[in-house]
Design an enzyme around this catalytic site. Structure first.
Site, PDB file in Angstrom:
ATOM      1  CD  GLN A  48      -2.938  -0.849   2.383  1.00 48.79           C
ATOM      2  OE1 GLN A  48      -2.604  -1.355   3.444  1.00 48.79           O
ATOM      3  NE2 GLN A  48      -4.057  -0.165   2.249  1.00 48.79           N
ATOM      4  CG  LEU A  92      -5.648   3.644   5.421  1.00 48.01           C
ATOM      5  CD1 LEU A  92      -4.254   3.839   6.002  1.00 48.01           C
ATOM      6  CD2 LEU A  92      -6.534   4.833   5.757  1.00 48.01           C
ATOM      7  CG  HIS A 133      -7.915  -5.696   5.442  1.00 47.54           C
ATOM      8  ND1 HIS A 133      -9.141  -5.240   4.988  1.00 47.54           N
ATOM      9  CD2 HIS A 133      -6.997  -4.876   4.874  1.00 47.54           C
ATOM     10  CE1 HIS A 133      -8.946  -4.199   4.184  1.00 47.54           C
ATOM     11  NE2 HIS A 133      -7.653  -3.957   4.090  1.00 47.54           N
ATOM     12  CD  GLU A 134      -3.729  -4.083   6.851  1.00 43.43           C
ATOM     13  OE1 GLU A 134      -3.067  -3.892   5.820  1.00 43.43           O
ATOM     14  OE2 GLU A 134      -4.742  -3.418   7.138  1.00 43.43           O
ATOM     15  CG  HIS A 137      -3.383  -5.055   1.648  1.00 48.06           C
ATOM     16  ND1 HIS A 137      -3.817  -4.471   0.482  1.00 48.06           N
ATOM     17  CD2 HIS A 137      -4.143  -4.520   2.632  1.00 48.06           C
ATOM     18  CE1 HIS A 137      -4.797  -3.618   0.754  1.00 48.06           C
ATOM     19  NE2 HIS A 137      -5.021  -3.625   2.055  1.00 48.06           N
TER      20      HIS A 137
HETATM   21 ZN    ZN Z   1      -6.417  -2.575   3.133  1.00 41.46          ZN
END
Ligand code: ZN
Length: 169
Positions: A48, A92, A133-134, A137
Protein backbone atom coordinates in the site's frame (compact mmCIF):
# COMPACT_ATOMS: atom_id res chain seq x y z
CA UNK A 1 4.98 7.90 2.70
CA UNK A 2 2.16 8.06 0.23
CA UNK A 3 -0.69 5.55 0.37
CA UNK A 4 -1.39 4.05 -3.04
CA UNK A 5 -5.04 4.09 -4.07
CA UNK A 6 -7.07 1.66 -6.12
CA UNK A 7 -6.63 0.90 -9.03
CA UNK A 8 -2.84 1.15 -8.63
CA UNK A 9 -1.42 -2.09 -10.04
CA UNK A 10 1.12 -2.53 -7.24
CA UNK A 11 -1.83 -3.39 -4.97
CA UNK A 12 -2.38 -6.57 -6.98
CA UNK A 13 1.19 -7.85 -6.74
CA UNK A 14 2.58 -10.44 -4.39
CA UNK A 15 5.08 -9.08 -1.87
CA UNK A 16 8.49 -10.68 -1.35
CA UNK A 17 9.72 -12.18 1.89
CA UNK A 18 12.12 -10.07 3.96
CA UNK A 19 15.48 -11.80 4.38
CA UNK A 20 16.84 -10.04 7.43
CA UNK A 21 15.34 -7.58 9.89
CA UNK A 22 17.94 -4.84 9.68
CA UNK A 23 17.86 -1.11 10.38
CA UNK A 24 16.26 -0.41 6.99
CA UNK A 25 13.36 -2.73 7.85
CA UNK A 26 12.94 -1.13 11.29
CA UNK A 27 12.89 2.29 9.63
CA UNK A 28 10.31 1.05 7.12
CA UNK A 29 8.11 -0.24 9.98
CA UNK A 30 8.28 3.10 11.78
CA UNK A 31 7.45 5.05 8.63
CA UNK A 32 4.52 2.77 7.86
CA UNK A 33 3.14 3.28 11.39
CA UNK A 34 3.46 7.06 11.02
CA UNK A 35 1.72 6.91 7.64
CA UNK A 36 -1.09 4.77 9.08
CA UNK A 37 -1.64 7.21 11.97
CA UNK A 38 -1.56 10.21 9.63
CA UNK A 39 -4.50 8.65 7.77
CA UNK A 40 -6.31 7.44 10.92
CA UNK A 41 -6.09 3.87 9.70
CA UNK A 42 -5.88 0.73 11.85
CA UNK A 43 -3.69 -1.28 9.48
CA UNK A 44 -1.31 -0.88 6.55
CA UNK A 45 0.65 -3.33 4.39
CA UNK A 46 3.90 -2.82 2.44
CA UNK A 47 2.32 -2.86 -1.04
CA UNK A 48 0.00 0.00 0.00
CA UNK A 49 3.02 2.29 0.28
CA UNK A 50 4.61 0.86 -2.88
CA UNK A 51 6.97 -1.48 -1.02
CA UNK A 52 6.52 -5.05 -2.24
CA UNK A 53 7.84 -6.61 0.96
CA UNK A 54 6.07 -8.82 3.48
CA UNK A 55 5.55 -6.35 6.30
CA UNK A 56 2.32 -5.12 7.89
CA UNK A 57 1.52 -2.72 10.72
CA UNK A 58 -1.65 -2.74 12.84
CA UNK A 59 -2.98 -0.67 15.74
CA UNK A 60 -6.70 -1.02 16.34
CA UNK A 61 -6.81 2.31 18.20
CA UNK A 62 -5.66 4.14 15.05
CA UNK A 63 -3.82 6.59 17.33
CA UNK A 64 -0.14 6.96 18.08
CA UNK A 65 0.78 6.32 21.75
CA UNK A 66 -2.44 4.46 22.39
CA UNK A 67 -3.60 0.88 22.01
CA UNK A 68 -1.27 -1.94 21.01
CA UNK A 69 1.09 -1.52 18.08
CA UNK A 70 2.03 -4.47 15.87
CA UNK A 71 4.72 -4.62 13.21
CA UNK A 72 4.76 -8.07 11.62
CA UNK A 73 7.53 -9.18 9.26
CA UNK A 74 6.87 -12.21 7.05
CA UNK A 75 3.55 -12.98 8.82
CA UNK A 76 2.00 -16.39 8.19
CA UNK A 77 -1.32 -17.72 9.46
CA UNK A 78 -0.30 -21.05 10.96
CA UNK A 79 -3.65 -22.06 12.48
CA UNK A 80 -7.24 -20.85 12.39
CA UNK A 81 -10.65 -21.52 13.80
CA UNK A 82 -13.42 -22.88 11.57
CA UNK A 83 -15.81 -20.22 12.77
CA UNK A 84 -16.34 -17.19 10.52
CA UNK A 85 -17.34 -13.66 11.45
CA UNK A 86 -18.66 -11.01 9.09
CA UNK A 87 -17.83 -7.34 9.67
CA UNK A 88 -17.89 -4.22 7.57
CA UNK A 89 -14.37 -3.37 6.40
CA UNK A 90 -12.70 -0.41 4.80
CA UNK A 91 -9.19 0.18 3.48
CA UNK A 92 -6.90 3.20 3.18
CA UNK A 93 -6.43 2.32 -0.50
CA UNK A 94 -10.23 2.56 -1.03
CA UNK A 95 -11.26 5.88 0.56
CA UNK A 96 -15.00 6.11 1.23
CA UNK A 97 -15.71 2.45 0.43
CA UNK A 98 -16.94 -0.12 2.95
CA UNK A 99 -18.51 -3.54 2.80
CA UNK A 100 -19.04 -6.80 4.68
CA UNK A 101 -16.30 -9.45 4.57
CA UNK A 102 -16.34 -12.90 6.20
CA UNK A 103 -13.14 -13.95 7.94
CA UNK A 104 -11.96 -16.51 10.49
CA UNK A 105 -12.84 -15.43 14.02
CA UNK A 106 -9.56 -16.68 15.54
CA UNK A 107 -6.13 -17.06 13.98
CA UNK A 108 -2.59 -17.81 15.08
CA UNK A 109 0.05 -15.80 13.26
CA UNK A 110 3.74 -16.55 13.17
CA UNK A 111 6.03 -13.67 12.21
CA UNK A 112 9.27 -11.87 12.98
CA UNK A 113 9.25 -8.77 15.16
CA UNK A 114 11.52 -5.77 14.63
CA UNK A 115 14.24 -7.44 16.73
CA UNK A 116 14.27 -10.29 14.22
CA UNK A 117 12.78 -12.72 16.75
CA UNK A 118 10.07 -15.18 15.82
CA UNK A 119 6.80 -14.46 17.60
CA UNK A 120 3.43 -16.21 17.65
CA UNK A 121 0.30 -14.14 18.16
CA UNK A 122 -3.18 -15.45 18.83
CA UNK A 123 -5.74 -12.98 17.52
CA UNK A 124 -9.50 -12.82 17.93
CA UNK A 125 -12.17 -10.28 17.12
CA UNK A 126 -11.12 -7.14 15.26
CA UNK A 127 -7.43 -7.99 15.58
CA UNK A 128 -7.99 -11.29 13.77
CA UNK A 129 -9.87 -9.45 11.03
CA UNK A 130 -7.21 -6.74 10.72
CA UNK A 131 -4.37 -9.26 10.44
CA UNK A 132 -6.21 -11.24 7.76
CA UNK A 133 -7.00 -8.07 5.80
CA UNK A 134 -3.35 -6.93 5.91
CA UNK A 135 -1.86 -10.36 5.16
CA UNK A 136 -4.20 -10.54 2.15
CA UNK A 137 -2.53 -7.34 0.88
CA UNK A 138 0.83 -9.16 0.87
CA UNK A 139 -0.70 -11.65 -1.57
CA UNK A 140 -2.25 -8.97 -3.76
CA UNK A 141 -5.74 -9.74 -2.46
CA UNK A 142 -8.03 -6.76 -1.83
CA UNK A 143 -11.08 -6.77 0.45
CA UNK A 144 -13.42 -5.69 -2.35
CA UNK A 145 -12.79 -9.05 -4.06
CA UNK A 146 -14.24 -10.80 -0.98
CA UNK A 147 -17.50 -8.84 -0.83
CA UNK A 148 -20.79 -10.63 -1.48
CA UNK A 149 -22.20 -10.02 -4.99
CA UNK A 150 -24.85 -7.55 -3.82
CA UNK A 151 -22.20 -5.38 -2.11
CA UNK A 152 -19.99 -5.51 -5.19
CA UNK A 153 -22.87 -4.03 -7.16
CA UNK A 154 -23.37 -1.31 -4.54
CA UNK A 155 -19.73 -0.15 -4.61
CA UNK A 156 -19.32 -0.36 -8.38
CA UNK A 157 -19.90 3.35 -8.96
CA UNK A 158 -17.51 4.23 -6.11
CA UNK A 159 -14.79 2.07 -7.70
CA UNK A 160 -15.38 3.78 -11.02
CA UNK A 161 -15.06 7.15 -9.30
CA UNK A 162 -11.62 6.11 -7.96
CA UNK A 163 -10.58 4.91 -11.43
CA UNK A 164 -11.59 8.22 -13.01
CA UNK A 165 -9.75 10.14 -10.31
CA UNK A 166 -6.58 8.12 -11.03
CA UNK A 167 -6.88 8.85 -14.76
CA UNK A 168 -7.29 12.58 -14.20
CA UNK A 169 -4.18 12.79 -12.02
ZN1 ZN B 1 -6.42 -2.58 3.13
Amino acid sequence: MQVLLYPNKLLLQEAQEIGEVDEAVRQLGREMLDTMYAHHGVGLAGPQVGVLKRIVVVNLSGEKDSGEEFVLVNPVIVKRSDELVTRSEGCLSFPGINGPVSRWSRIWVSSLNLDGEEVQIEATGLLSIAFQHEIDHLNGILFVSKLPPASKTVIKSDLNRLKEKALSR
